[in-house]
Design a protein around this motif. Structure first.
Motif, mmCIF file in Angstrom:
data_model
loop_
_atom_site.group_PDB
_atom_site.id
_atom_site.type_symbol
_atom_site.label_atom_id
_atom_site.label_comp_id
_atom_site.label_asym_id
_atom_site.label_seq_id
_atom_site.Cartn_x
_atom_site.Cartn_y
_atom_site.Cartn_z
ATOM 1 N N SER A 138 0.831 -1.204 0.000
ATOM 2 C CA SER A 138 0.000 0.000 0.000
ATOM 3 C C SER A 138 0.862 1.250 0.000
ATOM 4 O O SER A 138 0.538 2.229 -0.667
ATOM 5 C CB SER A 138 -0.926 0.054 1.212
ATOM 6 N N SER A 139 1.967 1.233 0.766
ATOM 7 C CA SER A 139 2.768 2.457 0.783
ATOM 8 C C SER A 139 3.398 2.710 -0.574
ATOM 9 O O SER A 139 3.589 3.858 -0.972
ATOM 10 C CB SER A 139 3.824 2.430 1.894
ATOM 11 N N ALA A 140 3.687 1.633 -1.320
ATOM 12 C CA ALA A 140 4.196 1.848 -2.677
ATOM 13 C C ALA A 140 3.090 2.372 -3.579
ATOM 14 O O ALA A 140 3.328 3.198 -4.457
ATOM 15 C CB ALA A 140 4.771 0.545 -3.238
ATOM 16 N N SER A 141 1.871 1.894 -3.329
ATOM 17 C CA SER A 141 0.770 2.270 -4.215
ATOM 18 C C SER A 141 0.258 3.679 -3.958
ATOM 19 O O SER A 141 -0.513 4.209 -4.753
ATOM 20 C CB SER A 141 -0.378 1.276 -4.071
ATOM 21 N N GLY B 250 8.094 6.165 2.278
ATOM 22 C CA GLY B 250 9.127 6.002 1.264
ATOM 23 C C GLY B 250 9.919 4.723 1.467
ATOM 24 O O GLY B 250 10.177 3.976 0.521
ATOM 25 N N VAL B 251 10.294 4.451 2.726
ATOM 26 C CA VAL B 251 11.069 3.248 3.003
ATOM 27 C C VAL B 251 10.216 2.014 2.718
ATOM 28 O O VAL B 251 10.679 1.041 2.106
ATOM 29 C CB VAL B 251 11.585 3.251 4.459
ATOM 30 N N GLY B 252 8.950 2.070 3.134
ATOM 31 C CA GLY B 252 8.049 0.943 2.876
ATOM 32 C C GLY B 252 7.918 0.676 1.387
ATOM 33 O O GLY B 252 8.004 -0.477 0.940
ATOM 34 N N ILE C 82 4.819 14.405 -0.258
ATOM 35 C CA ILE C 82 4.620 13.898 -1.615
ATOM 36 C C ILE C 82 5.788 14.284 -2.502
ATOM 37 O O ILE C 82 6.253 13.510 -3.326
ATOM 38 C CB ILE C 82 3.293 14.443 -2.177
ATOM 39 N N MET C 83 6.304 15.511 -2.263
ATOM 40 C CA MET C 83 7.385 15.981 -3.110
ATOM 41 C C MET C 83 8.674 15.192 -2.885
ATOM 42 O O MET C 83 9.387 14.878 -3.843
ATOM 43 C CB MET C 83 7.626 17.455 -2.838
ATOM 44 N N VAL C 84 8.979 14.866 -1.616
ATOM 45 C CA VAL C 84 10.255 14.182 -1.365
ATOM 46 C C VAL C 84 10.128 12.667 -1.451
ATOM 47 O O VAL C 84 11.135 11.963 -1.447
ATOM 48 C CB VAL C 84 10.868 14.551 0.010
ATOM 49 N N LEU C 85 8.891 12.159 -1.520
ATOM 50 C CA LEU C 85 8.691 10.705 -1.529
ATOM 51 C C LEU C 85 9.551 9.982 -2.578
ATOM 52 O O LEU C 85 10.236 9.015 -2.240
ATOM 53 C CB LEU C 85 7.201 10.410 -1.735
ATOM 54 N N PRO C 86 9.549 10.448 -3.831
ATOM 55 C CA PRO C 86 10.373 9.744 -4.823
ATOM 56 C C PRO C 86 11.857 9.735 -4.442
ATOM 57 O O PRO C 86 12.542 8.736 -4.679
ATOM 58 C CB PRO C 86 10.165 10.556 -6.111
ATOM 59 N N ILE C 87 12.320 10.820 -3.818
ATOM 60 C CA ILE C 87 13.740 10.871 -3.444
ATOM 61 C C ILE C 87 14.026 9.827 -2.369
ATOM 62 O O ILE C 87 15.031 9.117 -2.432
ATOM 63 C CB ILE C 87 14.117 12.274 -2.923
ATOM 64 N N VAL C 88 13.134 9.738 -1.378
ATOM 65 C CA VAL C 88 13.336 8.747 -0.312
ATOM 66 C C VAL C 88 13.311 7.337 -0.903
ATOM 67 O O VAL C 88 14.140 6.495 -0.557
ATOM 68 C CB VAL C 88 12.258 8.894 0.785
ATOM 69 N N VAL C 89 12.373 7.099 -1.815
ATOM 70 C CA VAL C 89 12.266 5.759 -2.411
ATOM 71 C C VAL C 89 13.558 5.404 -3.141
ATOM 72 O O VAL C 89 14.121 4.324 -2.931
ATOM 73 C CB VAL C 89 11.066 5.685 -3.384
ATOM 74 N N VAL C 90 14.044 6.334 -3.962
ATOM 75 C CA VAL C 90 15.238 6.042 -4.746
ATOM 76 C C VAL C 90 16.444 5.810 -3.833
ATOM 77 O O VAL C 90 17.193 4.843 -3.997
ATOM 78 C CB VAL C 90 15.525 7.189 -5.739
ATOM 79 N N GLY D 265 19.732 8.964 3.090
ATOM 80 C CA GLY D 265 18.758 9.343 2.074
ATOM 81 C C GLY D 265 17.655 10.205 2.648
ATOM 82 O O GLY D 265 17.255 11.211 2.048
ATOM 83 N N ILE D 266 17.170 9.837 3.832
ATOM 84 C CA ILE D 266 16.076 10.606 4.440
ATOM 85 C C ILE D 266 16.548 12.013 4.786
ATOM 86 O O ILE D 266 15.858 13.004 4.513
ATOM 87 C CB ILE D 266 15.542 9.875 5.690
ATOM 88 N N ILE D 267 17.741 12.106 5.353
ATOM 89 C CA ILE D 267 18.256 13.431 5.726
ATOM 90 C C ILE D 267 18.409 14.307 4.483
ATOM 91 O O ILE D 267 18.006 15.469 4.467
ATOM 92 C CB ILE D 267 19.609 13.305 6.460
ATOM 93 N N LEU D 268 18.967 13.728 3.428
ATOM 94 C CA LEU D 268 19.182 14.528 2.229
ATOM 95 C C LEU D 268 17.861 14.953 1.595
ATOM 96 O O LEU D 268 17.739 16.077 1.100
ATOM 97 C CB LEU D 268 20.036 13.753 1.221
ATOM 98 N N SER D 269 16.855 14.076 1.655
ATOM 99 C CA SER D 269 15.576 14.482 1.068
ATOM 100 C C SER D 269 14.909 15.546 1.938
ATOM 101 O O SER D 269 14.217 16.425 1.424
ATOM 102 C CB SER D 269 14.664 13.278 0.880
ATOM 103 N N LEU D 270 15.124 15.487 3.259
ATOM 104 C CA LEU D 270 14.576 16.538 4.120
ATOM 105 C C LEU D 270 15.262 17.862 3.842
ATOM 106 O O LEU D 270 14.640 18.927 3.904
ATOM 107 C CB LEU D 270 14.759 16.168 5.586
#
Lengths: 634, 259
Positions: free
Chosen positions: A34-37, A434-436, A496-504, A547-552
């Motif tokens: 669900s978190s990916a979706s 993002g991690v999920g 929503i904006m940083v989500l793709p960055i966290v995922v990557v 990754g999380i710190i950089l996206s923040l």
């Protein structure tokens, strides 16, 4: 626990390996799924927002669809409004095109130098500098364009107060990091045997680089230009601050122009009366979204072509790829013929002696290294200017008092608190989601159509201009979900904006864990979740944290998406997530535009604070990474 | 005990008409063979012949490979373990696996071995202590690392790491142990120790080993299967395969005429 064992024992008597329904495992996978979706829900929300707003715009009696496309006047307010998008388009093309015209050659030159000529030491110095350029928030570039670059054009060329030229110059630097890093990657990926065979034929290093390496990496270079273009088209703050807010149909860079993003920002800051002019922002947003989507799609297909090589696995895509390939071919031909014409204008001696070839190499090397030096000098110029301008305004009182109409009393205490709250909330939402999503995609997802679709959606989300997220947040969070212009809405938009960055970033961290760990755990009967939980995640934690710190750090400097909902003034700090908020980048924005010049100093001081926070976050990320690397024993 | 003795050397695992595909390539072609209990069976053949792929069928590790599809049946304990109703997780607790490269977890020696029992719900420290000691003794590692169970498994030598991986497998009390070229990353001395260990293991476990090294197959195994291009060319007692092969292909391979 005991109960479970009993069940398995009774099942054991019949079939020891009977497939049982593992509730815990299944629910965890469902949660990750669900978190990916969520990415799909977000995309639908964006499209819904843009379509709904555009619908109310086009159904307004004052609007004519034909005039919107072909009209040459964009006058949204007043007695006789006119909505012809051409002036906005021309402004956008002027600025984005101009920025690329300067930025692309410099970027490609720098990449050529970095990948082919730079020593390891120079690389290790220059790469972080490029990253710094990428990490500076766009509001800082905007301040720089209006306060420092714009006066130069005014004094030297008699440009108007707001002018396109200053935005073009600054934006050409903003697109550099994308162009440099992607071109550099693709040129470094050119197989060594190609280079060696050219050298073995007696070519100089310069000839090899320009005639073998660059053509071989051309699709990557084109992708980098396209991605840079998408970035320039979606950029909001620089154009809003420096280029002005009058939509002129002109290609003279010394004039004032308005871009599509700048118009949306103008609506966001309340300079436009409510009504059809506001819903016009959604129509403009839709056009902007479609253009950037198209460019990003082409760019990503070009990148896919590089990765998968010339052999296409799926026949369906073949035709698709052929079109793109032809496109690249034509583009290439145009570029090379232009390049050749450019060369032929320079006097070329007929006999190519070795001496001349070496001289060519020396000159070429100097030119491409100058590209890099230009970027570095620009960064130093930017930083020193801002620091000298803002250092005097820094004091304890500045940090502890509230904003005021009197510049010598004004401070940023609630602004700082607002930004910190915003960041913490964003982390609270973005990190688990993002991690999920990344765990699902990397560890559980099969290579199905749905997975590929999800990946594409996430990739597309990363390319959506940030101001469009603002429009979406305004409609969905503020109005539909009724959260109001609150901390909650702001942090959700940033999430929503940083989500793709966290995922990557998380996927990268997960991929660095060797497969043998997973095999080992699975081989002694761990479930997939146990494998991930006990062996993959613990070892990937430092990478994920980084990754999380950089996206923040990306979120804290972002202005455009929260332009719609951030407050201009507050007497108290927010006490709940439903309260309004002030944020550092927004305050910089308002102070930069403030008629009293003293506020520009305050804006510069606030920028120093933002840069300081970014610096601390980045250092933290680097320390985490290096400590993890030194401790890593596998 | 007598019951077990009776079973010994009887047909234990029956493999019938197994085909394995990687998307469009067929890696295993219609292989049928019976694995004997409490003995060592070696799979040999040139690289790319599918012997590792076949080995990974026994504990369904091929499930983890994207695009891999398996047909046929492997009957063990009256159950077809290739059936979709079979949960690979409990299966892998009964069919342990040792991989090509030593792959200990980046944890202490103790935690490496205790991991398997722990995820099966054994939490009591004293029980775990016993399991760890027994597994290490069974894998001939106790003398070398018994006094430093808390040190990182990554500090061990390659051969010790591989024996630790064997100990880790023994700790979950499997009945079958799969070994996928367990010595290919090790030096001759470490290899010798592993081979001695395999000799000990066959008393209690059914061992299936994939090896690149024909001498190794001859030294450790009782039965040998020779694979070529995904097909089982010849299968029988190791002695016979090596000394009197029935097929020409096998003989060519044994005598080094291709490889």
């Amino acid at each position: 626990m005991i109960k479970k064992k009993k069940i398995s024992k009774s099942a054991n008597e019949r079939n020891p390996f009977f497939l049982k329904f593992n509730f815990k495992e299944k629910s965890i996978v469902l949660l990750l799924f669900s978190s990916a979706s969520i990415a799909i829900v977000v995309s639908i929300a964006i499209i819904y927002t843009l379509l709904e707003g555009s619908y109310s715009f086009f159904t307004d009696p004052a609007v004519n669809f034909f005039d919107f496309i072909f009209g040459t006047r964009w006058i949204p307010s007043g007695n006789n409004p006119s909505f012809g998008i051409l002036p906005l388009l021309s402004g956008t093309i002027l600025i984005a095109g101009g920025a690329l015209l300067i930025g692309a050659p410099i970027g490609i030159g720098s990449a050529l130098y970095l990948s082919q000529f730079a020593s390891k030491r120079i690389r290790s110095i220059v790469k972080p500098i490029i990253e710094v350029l990428a990490g500076i928030p766009s509001i800082v570039y905007g301040f720089f364009a209006l306060i420092i670059i714009s006066p130069i054009f005014r004094d030297l060329f008699g440009a108007s107060y707001f002018n396109a030229a200053s935005a073009i110059v600054v934006m050409s630097i903003m697109v550099l990091p994308i162009i440099v890093s992607i071109s550099d990657d693709s040129m470094k990926a050119v197989p060594n045997h190609l280079k060696e065979s050219s050298l073995a034929l007696g070519a100089t290093k310069w000839e090899t680089s320009t005639k073998v390496v660059m053509p071989a990496a051309s699709s990557g270079i084109i992708a980098s230009i396209l991605l840079g273009l998408a970035r320039a088209l979606g950029e909001t703050m620089v154009v809003t601050l420096a280029a002005g807010s009058v939509a002129n149909l002109t290609f003279n860079p010394l004039n004032e122009v308005q871009t599509m993003t700048a118009y949306i920002a103008q609506v966001a800051t309340g300079d436009i009366p409510p009504g059809v002019a506001v819903s016009a922002a959604f129509a403009v947003g839709l056009v902007l979204f479609l253009i950037t989507y198209a460019i990003n799609t082409i760019a990503s297909k070009v990148v896919i072509r590089i990765k998968s090589g010339s052999k296409s696995k799926i026949k369906k895509r073949k035709r698709d790829k052929k079109i793109i390939y032809n496109f690249i071919l034509i583009f290439n031909k145009v570029l090379t013929s232009l390049f050749k014409k450019f060369l032929s204008t320079i006097k070329i001696r007929k006999k190519l002696t070795l001496e001349i070839r070496y001289r060519k190499q020396r000159r070429g090397k100097i030119i491409v290294s100058l590209c890099l030096i230009f970027a570095i000098i620009f960064l130093i110029y930017l930083l020193t200017n801002i620091i000298t301008k803002g250092i005097d305004g820094l004091s304890i009182q500045f940090l502890t008092s509230f904003p005021s109409y009197k510049p010598d009393l004004a401070g940023i205490f609630p602004v700082l608190i607002g930004s910190i709250y915003l960041m913490l909330l964003t982390m609270l939402f973005a990190a688990p989601l993002g991690v999920g999503a990344a765990i699902y995609l990397n560890e559980f997802a099969r290579d199905s159509r749905y997975t590929r679709f999800l990946r594409r959606i996430i990739q597309n989300l990363a390319g959506v201009p940030s101001i469009v997220f603002g429009l979406m947040g305004l409609t969905i969070f503020v109005r539909v979900l009724n959260f109001g212009p609150s901390l909650l809405s702001g942090s959700l938009i940033l999430t929503i904006m940083v989500l793709p960055i966290v995922v990557v970033a998380t996927e990268e961290a997960l991929k660095s864990i060797p497969k043998s760990f997973r095999d080992g755990a699975l081989g002694i009967g761990s479930t997939r979740w146990q494998t991930v939980r006990h062996h993959v995640l613990p070892n990937a934690t430092p990478g994920i944290m980084t990754g999380i710190i950089l996206s923040l750090s990306r979120a804290i400097g972002e202005t455009a998406p929260i332009l719609f909902i951030g407050a201009v003034f507050a007497k108290t700090i927010p006490s709940s997530i439903f309260d309004g908020f002030l944020a550092l980048p927004l305050t910089i924005f308002y102070w930069t535009r403030h008629p009293k010049l003293e506020f520009q100093t305050l804006a510069a001081s606030t920028i120093i604070i933002v840069l300081l926070i970014l610096f601390i976050m980045n250092i933290t990320a680097i320390i985490i990474r290096q400590r993890a690397q030194s401790r890593r024993n596998w | 005990m007598s019951d077990e003795l009776k079973k010994q050397n009887n047909e234990f695992i029956k493999m019938k008409n197994v085909n394995v595909y990687y998307s469009n390539n067929q890696a295993i072609k219609n292989v049928s063979m019976d694995i004997k209990e409490k003995s060592v069976t070696a799979f040999i053949g040139p690289s790319g012949c599918g012997k590792s792929t076949l080995l990974r069928c026994f504990n369904r590790m091929n499930d983890e490979i994207v695009g891999c599809r398996t047909e046929g049946s492997i009957i063990w304990n009256n159950v077809d373990i290739l059936n979709k109703n079979i949960d690979p997780v409990p299966l892998r607790r009964k069919v342990g696996m040792v991989f090509q490269k030593p792959n200990p977890f980046p944890k202490s020696v103790y935690d490496n071995i205790a991991y398997g029992p722990r995820i099966q719900g054994i939490r009591e420290e004293d029980k775990l202590d016993i399991i760890v000691e027994k597994s290490l003794k069974d894998s001939a590692l106790w003398k070398e690392v018994g006094d430093r169970l808390d040190s990182s498994a990554m500090d061990l030598s390659g051969g010790q790491q591989q024996r630790l991986c064997i100990a880790r497998t023994l700790a979950i009390e499997p009945e079958v142990i799969l070994m996928d070229e367990p010595c290919s990353a090790l030096d001759p001395i470490a290899t010798g120790k592993i081979e001695d260990l395999i000799d000990q293991l066959k008393k209690k476990y059914t061992v299936i080993i994939v090896t690149h090294n024909m001498q190794q197959a001859a030294r450790v195994s009782k039965y040998t299967g020779f694979f070529y291009l995904g097909e089982l060319v010849e299968y029988g007692k190791t002695k016979q395969i090596f000394e009197n092969p029935q097929e020409e292909l096998t003989e060519n391979y044994m005598t080094g005429r291709f490889g």
